[in-house]
Design a protein around this motif. Structure first.
Motif, PDB file in Angstrom:
ATOM      1  N   PRO A   8       0.829  -1.210   0.000  1.00  0.00           N
ATOM      2  CA  PRO A   8       0.000   0.000   0.000  1.00  0.00           C
ATOM      3  C   PRO A   8       0.858   1.251   0.000  1.00  0.00           C
ATOM      4  CG  PRO A   8      -0.071  -1.126   2.129  1.00  0.00           C
ATOM      5  CD  PRO A   8       0.596  -2.050   1.175  1.00  0.00           C
ATOM      6  N   ALA A   9       0.314   2.301  -0.616  1.00  0.00           N
ATOM      7  CA  ALA A   9       1.070   3.548  -0.735  1.00  0.00           C
ATOM      8  C   ALA A   9       1.439   4.122   0.621  1.00  0.00           C
ATOM      9  CB  ALA A   9       0.248   4.566  -1.538  1.00  0.00           C
ATOM     10  N   SER A  10       0.664   3.787   1.671  1.00  0.00           N
ATOM     11  CA  SER A  10       0.926   4.325   3.003  1.00  0.00           C
ATOM     12  C   SER A  10       2.292   3.928   3.540  1.00  0.00           C
ATOM     13  CB  SER A  10      -0.163   3.868   3.982  1.00  0.00           C
ATOM     14  OG  SER A  10      -0.201   2.447   4.043  1.00  0.00           O
ATOM     15  N   ILE A  11       2.886   2.878   3.020  1.00  0.00           N
ATOM     16  CA  ILE A  11       4.223   2.461   3.460  1.00  0.00           C
ATOM     17  C   ILE A  11       5.249   3.545   3.177  1.00  0.00           C
ATOM     18  CG2 ILE A  11       4.933   1.348   1.297  1.00  0.00           C
ATOM     19  CD1 ILE A  11       6.285  -0.809   2.893  1.00  0.00           C
ATOM     20  N   GLN A  12       4.923   4.432   2.246  1.00  0.00           N
ATOM     21  CA  GLN A  12       5.876   5.478   1.852  1.00  0.00           C
ATOM     22  C   GLN A  12       5.879   6.665   2.791  1.00  0.00           C
ATOM     23  OE1 GLN A  12       6.393   5.783  -2.671  1.00  0.00           O
ATOM     24  NE2 GLN A  12       4.175   5.800  -2.401  1.00  0.00           N
ATOM     25  N   LEU A  13       4.874   6.784   3.632  1.00  0.00           N
ATOM     26  CA  LEU A  13       4.693   7.996   4.421  1.00  0.00           C
ATOM     27  C   LEU A  13       4.885   7.744   5.908  1.00  0.00           C
ATOM     28  CD1 LEU A  13       1.505   9.395   2.638  1.00  0.00           C
ATOM     29  CD2 LEU A  13       3.919   9.859   2.103  1.00  0.00           C
ATOM     30  N   THR A  14       5.350   8.779   6.613  1.00  0.00           N
ATOM     31  CA  THR A  14       5.459   8.725   8.057  1.00  0.00           C
ATOM     32  C   THR A  14       4.071   8.929   8.668  1.00  0.00           C
ATOM     33  OG1 THR A  14       5.786  11.101   8.353  1.00  0.00           O
ATOM     34  CG2 THR A  14       7.740   9.772   7.866  1.00  0.00           C
ATOM     35  N   SER A  15       3.998   8.803   9.974  1.00  0.00           N
ATOM     36  CA  SER A  15       2.719   8.995  10.659  1.00  0.00           C
ATOM     37  C   SER A  15       2.182  10.408  10.493  1.00  0.00           C
ATOM     38  CB  SER A  15       2.873   8.669  12.152  1.00  0.00           C
ATOM     39  OG  SER A  15       3.917   9.452  12.717  1.00  0.00           O
ATOM     40  N   ALA A 128      10.147  -5.119  -6.145  1.00  0.00           N
ATOM     41  CA  ALA A 128      11.369  -5.377  -5.382  1.00  0.00           C
ATOM     42  C   ALA A 128      11.634  -4.286  -4.348  1.00  0.00           C
ATOM     43  CB  ALA A 128      12.558  -5.526  -6.323  1.00  0.00           C
ATOM     44  N   ALA A 129      11.457  -3.031  -4.737  1.00  0.00           N
ATOM     45  CA  ALA A 129      11.710  -1.935  -3.797  1.00  0.00           C
ATOM     46  C   ALA A 129      10.738  -1.981  -2.627  1.00  0.00           C
ATOM     47  CB  ALA A 129      11.619  -0.587  -4.524  1.00  0.00           C
ATOM     48  N   HIS A 130       9.470  -2.352  -2.901  1.00  0.00           N
ATOM     49  CA  HIS A 130       8.493  -2.503  -1.820  1.00  0.00           C
ATOM     50  C   HIS A 130       8.919  -3.609  -0.868  1.00  0.00           C
ATOM     51  CE1 HIS A 130       6.060  -0.269  -4.759  1.00  0.00           C
ATOM     52  NE2 HIS A 130       5.243   0.027  -3.769  1.00  0.00           N
ATOM     53  N   PHE A 131       9.379  -4.717  -1.425  1.00  0.00           N
ATOM     54  CA  PHE A 131       9.840  -5.849  -0.617  1.00  0.00           C
ATOM     55  C   PHE A 131      10.958  -5.411   0.322  1.00  0.00           C
ATOM     56  CE2 PHE A 131      12.884  -9.310  -0.005  1.00  0.00           C
ATOM     57  CZ  PHE A 131      12.081 -10.329   0.478  1.00  0.00           C
ATOM     58  N   ILE A 132      11.911  -4.668  -0.210  1.00  0.00           N
ATOM     59  CA  ILE A 132      13.035  -4.210   0.596  1.00  0.00           C
ATOM     60  C   ILE A 132      12.561  -3.234   1.672  1.00  0.00           C
ATOM     61  CG2 ILE A 132      15.162  -2.850   0.513  1.00  0.00           C
ATOM     62  CD1 ILE A 132      15.686  -4.176  -2.239  1.00  0.00           C
ATOM     63  N   ALA A 133      11.649  -2.319   1.310  1.00  0.00           N
ATOM     64  CA  ALA A 133      11.140  -1.350   2.278  1.00  0.00           C
ATOM     65  C   ALA A 133      10.441  -2.041   3.448  1.00  0.00           C
ATOM     66  CB  ALA A 133      10.179  -0.380   1.594  1.00  0.00           C
ATOM     67  N   GLN A 134       9.838  -3.198   3.184  1.00  0.00           N
ATOM     68  CA  GLN A 134       9.147  -3.939   4.233  1.00  0.00           C
ATOM     69  C   GLN A 134      10.096  -4.732   5.127  1.00  0.00           C
ATOM     70  OE1 GLN A 134       6.511  -5.941   1.447  1.00  0.00           O
ATOM     71  NE2 GLN A 134       4.735  -4.923   2.366  1.00  0.00           N
ATOM     72  N   HIS A 135      11.359  -4.848   4.713  1.00  0.00           N
ATOM     73  CA  HIS A 135      12.302  -5.685   5.466  1.00  0.00           C
ATOM     74  C   HIS A 135      13.501  -4.909   6.024  1.00  0.00           C
ATOM     75  CE1 HIS A 135      10.031  -8.831   3.333  1.00  0.00           C
ATOM     76  NE2 HIS A 135      10.384  -9.605   4.324  1.00  0.00           N
ATOM     77  N   VAL A 136      13.490  -3.589   5.909  1.00  0.00           N
ATOM     78  CA  VAL A 136      14.551  -2.799   6.516  1.00  0.00           C
ATOM     79  C   VAL A 136      14.093  -2.322   7.886  1.00  0.00           C
ATOM     80  CG1 VAL A 136      15.545  -2.052   4.320  1.00  0.00           C
ATOM     81  CG2 VAL A 136      13.739  -0.671   5.397  1.00  0.00           C
ATOM     82  N   THR A 137      15.040  -1.867   8.690  1.00  0.00           N
ATOM     83  CA  THR A 137      14.706  -1.323   9.997  1.00  0.00           C
ATOM     84  C   THR A 137      14.026   0.035   9.826  1.00  0.00           C
ATOM     85  OG1 THR A 137      16.935  -0.379  10.128  1.00  0.00           O
ATOM     86  CG2 THR A 137      16.588  -2.533  11.154  1.00  0.00           C
ATOM     87  N   PRO A 138      13.289   0.511  10.848  1.00  0.00           N
ATOM     88  CA  PRO A 138      12.512   1.744  10.702  1.00  0.00           C
ATOM     89  C   PRO A 138      13.326   2.988  10.390  1.00  0.00           C
ATOM     90  CG  PRO A 138      11.770   0.488  12.603  1.00  0.00           C
ATOM     91  CD  PRO A 138      13.028  -0.158  12.129  1.00  0.00           C
TER      92      PRO A 138
END
Length: 334
Positions: A8-15, A128-138
């Motif tokens: 989801p696009a929300s993964i790109q944004l902070t709170s 691929a970039a989404h996959f990596i974003a989901q597996h990196v530290t915050p």
């Protein structure tokens, strides 16, 4: 790595709604895209300054994680990071441990142990970039430098900056995207960005074999003839013929493609007299465009290259700023 479902696009944004990762323009607001363009504008003139650096990423480590060959994109990301005063590591995937059987996740764990702050990712698999974003530290930001046929968001934004510099407001513009729409992550990102920024009319021009099915659902007008598609447009955005992604013969020949869809001065005459020409590169002269047009007075191709550095500086600085703000709001995670 298999094709991956889009996060989801929300993964790109902070709170608080700031940029955290930059994976796709799809789902982002006009206000955020405008902020990227405004920030990039502030960096455009830096190349003319005696000192071409700002300290926004001083002490940070940016890893260019390119699983696909690139010259223009890799070099502009590297230059952008260095102008932000970051330390830069270009990972040569062809000689890295991934070629010896190590998984992408294992590679990320190794890089994470090196305390990297940002990954710029280019990969042949969509998602691929989404996959990596989901597996990196915050505290790590991820920038998509092109994934499969899916997205190339920084290319789209440098194109938007180039258009805005020369044409101003998007609302009254007719824009034609020409060529290999089917295989182009650039075209997808361009269409999303143009829609978000309120472009007046978006056209795509290509033979049936190079058009995705149901492309009209993206809000574009489809043309299969240059004479009709280019009529009265303000901007002509050419695309590279991506032969490496074609698994079957989709065209009779390059010569036939050039005859029908290659941009020549004769075909450009259908557009408005002040229409400008763009191309994301690399250019196949005599296939997508003739040299007289590519090097002519209406070409903005070199402007795109210059703007690419500014846009990538903007995105990297905004994403890192968003990461830091998000972590500061969560002291229990520190």
């Amino acid at each position: 790595m298999s094709e991956l479902n889009e996060a989801p696009a929300s993964i790109q944004l902070t709170s608080s709604g700031q940029l955290k990762h930059f994976l796709t323009v799809e789902g982002l607001s006009r206000e955020l895209l405008t902020e990227i363009l405004d920030t990039a504008d502030s960096f455009v003139d830096m190349s003319a300054q005696q000192v071409k650096k700002v300290p926004l990423l001083r002490g940070k480590t940016v890893v260019n994680l390119f699983f696909e060959a690139s010259t223009r994109t890799l070099s502009t990301f590297e230059l952008a990071a260095k102008r932000l005063s970051a330390d830069v590591l270009n990972l040569n995937i062809s000689t890295s441990s991934t070629s010896k059987g190590e998984t992408l996740k294992d590679t990320l764990m190794t890089l994470r142990a090196m305390h990297s702050d940002m990954f710029v990712v280019r990969h042949s698999s969509s998602g691929a970039a989404h996959f990596i974003a989901q597996h990196v530290t915050p505290d790590v930001a991820v920038i998509n430098a092109g994934d499969g046929r899916h997205a190339h968001p920084t290319q789209a934004m440098l194109d938007m900056l180039t258009i805005r510099q020369h044409k101003g407001d998007f609302a009254n513009l007719k824009i034609a995207i020409v060529g290999d729409i089917l295989h182009s992550r650039v075209a997808r990102s361009q269409i999303h960005a143009l829609k978000i920024l309120g472009a007046g009319e978006i056209r795509v021009i290509a033979p049936k074999t190079l058009l995705p099915s149901h492309i009209e659902a993206m809000g574009v007008k489809v043309f299969q003839e240059m004479s009709a598609g280019l009529r009265d447009v303000d901007v002509v955005m050419m695309l590279r013929l991506q032969k490496e992604r074609m698994q079957t013969a989709l065209l009779p020949s390059e010569a036939e493609f050039y005859k029908l869809y290659g941009l020549t001065n004769d075909k450009l005459a259908y557009a408005k007299a002040d229409a400008v020409v763009m191309h994301p590169g690399p250019i196949n002269r005599g296939v997508e465009i003739e040299s007289a047009v590519a090097d002519g007075p209406r070409s903005l191709i070199m402007n795109q290259v210059t703007n690419g550095i500014a846009v990538r500086m903007a995105v990297m600085s905004m994403a890192m700023s968003g990461q830091l703000t998000d972590i500061q709001k969560q002291p229990e995670l520190i």
